[in-house]
Structure formats: structure tokens, C-alpha cells
Design an enzyme around this catalytic site. Structure first.
Site, short mmCIF file in Angstrom:
data_model
loop_
_atom_site.label_atom_id
_atom_site.label_comp_id
_atom_site.label_asym_id
_atom_site.label_seq_id
_atom_site.Cartn_x
_atom_site.Cartn_y
_atom_site.Cartn_z
N TRP A 11 -71.97 -26.65 51.12
CA TRP A 11 -72.86 -26.50 52.28
C TRP A 11 -74.12 -25.69 51.97
CZ3 TRP A 11 -68.88 -25.54 56.88
CH2 TRP A 11 -68.34 -26.78 57.22
N LYS A 12 -74.25 -25.22 50.74
CA LYS A 12 -75.45 -24.50 50.31
C LYS A 12 -75.84 -23.44 51.36
CE LYS A 12 -76.77 -28.63 47.87
NZ LYS A 12 -77.80 -29.34 47.12
N HIS A 97 -73.92 -24.07 39.49
CA HIS A 97 -74.63 -25.16 40.19
C HIS A 97 -76.09 -25.18 39.70
CE1 HIS A 97 -76.53 -27.49 43.37
NE2 HIS A 97 -75.33 -27.99 43.61
N SER A 215 -76.35 -37.01 45.49
CA SER A 215 -76.62 -38.00 46.55
C SER A 215 -75.44 -38.93 46.82
CB SER A 215 -77.89 -38.80 46.24
OG SER A 215 -79.00 -37.93 46.16
N GLY A 236 -73.39 -32.53 48.60
CA GLY A 236 -74.25 -31.57 49.29
C GLY A 236 -74.60 -32.09 50.67
N GLY A 237 -75.77 -32.74 50.76
CA GLY A 237 -76.31 -33.18 52.05
C GLY A 237 -75.31 -33.88 52.95
#
Ligand code: PEP
Length: 252
Positions: A11-12, A97, A215, A236-237
Site C-alpha cells: 500500500w506504499k 523495494h 502493474s 501496488g496500485g
């Protein structure tokens, strides 16, 4: 026995405590039916670890941290130790990361120390490696990965690394919408497994989970997971939205 897939969300620096707790609660319901077949992990930001762990207490999905510091304790303002992560409910920790390598001067040497700290505390390290676009264009992909793996894992025995997870994340595919083709990803995953076999033995290599990251979305996960050497994904996103993360976890 085959390798158990791992679908992991990073979730950064998104979601405050309330948002993270809410999303984790939704995810725990949405992925409940796949947890007998795969592992699912979410890595919220540090401040949300404990509240998220409390929220999903009864759900067998895992919490991970996005970083760790290698010292046990001391005057290291702003750093977080392995013991602190464990006490907040973590089982996994993402190490090296590319955003940490790029923006926070993480090196293979610091990665190595962090892996040691994680292993000493029985946390499962997720070691991130990957080449930049320029390195790929200059045909340096394999030499870059070689260095990251050999230096990152220097000094460990196969027994030490039995739970280690590697995440291959081509830097040019992170957050860009560009995904490596399944053939490109499989080629690199196979290379990584071979390399681990050569330096640490084929037993460890055969059992090691190697995730793909860059991605990953609901519409490309199935073809990636169909590849022999891809054992899961670091997302991620698309992990920020519980529905889309859950679709990825239902890749079969
Ligand atoms: C990541 O941050 O590890 C990642 C793979 O991001 P994204 O899925 O957004 O490319």
C-alpha cells in the site's frame, strides 16, 4: 508439494489508519474463500499495522511491513525494529523495494542487513529485485539481478533462507502501466530460480516463492500465474482497491 501462491499488496504511502482498517476489513471478507489455497498479505504503512492486525485478527491473511531497520534497538530516530514489527502483528516484511533503493539510498549491503534482522526475528522477508529500463536496454538485466541476489543474500545458508520470498519487479513496470510480457517475466523468474539453485542448492530453489511485480491487474494476473516459475504477485496500485485486489487473489 508445489509452491503455495502468495498474493501480496504493497500500500506504499497510501491510506491512513481508518482507511487502512476499512479496506483490510473488506479484503478479509472478499478473500476468505481463497485462503485455503493461497497466502494473501497486505503491507500497510507503519502506523496502520497494529490497527489493521487487530481488525483482521480472525482472518488467516497476513500483514507485512514495507521496511525494517537492522538494529534491535537504540538511538535511531525514525527507525522501526523487527521486534516492533512483530509486536504490531507482522509476519512478512518487504525489503529492498525499488522505491527505497531509488529515493532512500538503499543498497544491497543495507538490504543484506535487513534480511538478517528479519530472519533473526522469524519475519518472512520479501526481497525485491529488478532492473531499470536503461539496464534492460543495455542488456544488463541478468547481471543486475545477479548482483542484487548475490550481495543481498551473502552469508546466509539454505536453511536460513527456507522461507525467503523473492519479488522480481522490473523498475520500468512499477506504477507505469507497462507489464513485462509473460514470456519476459517467465524468462527472468526461471533465471532467478536457476541462480538460487547454483548458489544455494536446488532444494531451496525448487521451494522458493518468486513473485512478479509491476502493474499487475485483475486482467493480467491469470496469464502471469500460468507461468511455471511465477508463484504469486506483489501488487501496488491495484491492491489499494479491495475489489480489484480480491479479483487478483481469485486468479484461478
Ligand atoms: C510495487 O510497488 O511493488 C508495484 C509492483 O507497484 P504497481 O503494482 O503499482 O506497479
Amino acid at each position: 508439494m508445489g509452491r503455495r501462491p502468495l498474493i501480496a499488496g504493497n500500500w506504499k504511502m497510501y491510506k491512513n489508519c481508518q482507511e487502512a482498517v476499512e479496506a483490510a476489513g473488506e479484503i478479509s471478507m472478499l478473500v476468505a474463500d481463497v485462503l485455503s489455497d493461497i497466502d494473501v498479505m497486505i503491507a500497510p504503512t507503519f502506523t496502520a499495522l497494529a490497527p489493521v492486525a487487530e481488525k483482521i485478527e480472525d482472518s488467516p491473511f497476513f500483514i507485512g511491513a514495507q521496511d525494517i531497520f537492522w538494529e534491535k534497538e537504540g538511538a535511531y530516530t525514525g527507525q522501526i525494529s523487527a521486534d516492533m514489527l512483530i509486536s504490531a502483528g507482522c509476519k512478512y516484511v518487504i525489503i529492498g523495494h525499488s522505491e527505497r533503493r531509488q529515493f532512500f539510498h538503499e543498497t544491497d549491503d543495507t538490504v543484506n542487513k535487513k534480511i538478517k534482522a528479519a530472519l533473526d526475528a522469524d519475519l518472512v522477508p520479501v526481497l525485491c529485485i529488478g532492473e531499470t529500463e536503461q539496464e534492460r536496454e543495455n542488456e544488463k538485466t541478468f547481471s543486475v539481478l545477479d548482483n542484487q541476489i548475490k550481495k543481498g543474500l551473502e552469508g546466509f545458508s539454505p536453511e536460513d533462507l527456507k522461507n525467503l520470498v523473492i519479488a522480481y519487479e522490473p523498475v520500468w513496470a512499477i506504477g507505469t502501466g507497462k507489464t513485462a510480457t509473460t514470456d519476459q517475466a517467465q524468462e527472468v523468474h526461471n533465471y532467478i530460480r536457476d541462480l538460487i539453485g547454483k548458489i544455494l542448492g536446488t532444494d531451496l530453489a525448487d521451494d522458493m516463492r518468486i513473485l512478479y511485480g509491476g502493474s499487475v491487474k485483475p486482467d493480467n494476473i491469470s496469464e502471469l500465474m500460468a507461468m511455471t516459475d511465477i508463484d504469486g504477485a506483489l501488487i501496488g496500485g491495484a491492491s489499494l482497491d479491495p475489489e480489484s485486489f480480491s479479483k487478483i487473489a481469485h486468479f484461478t
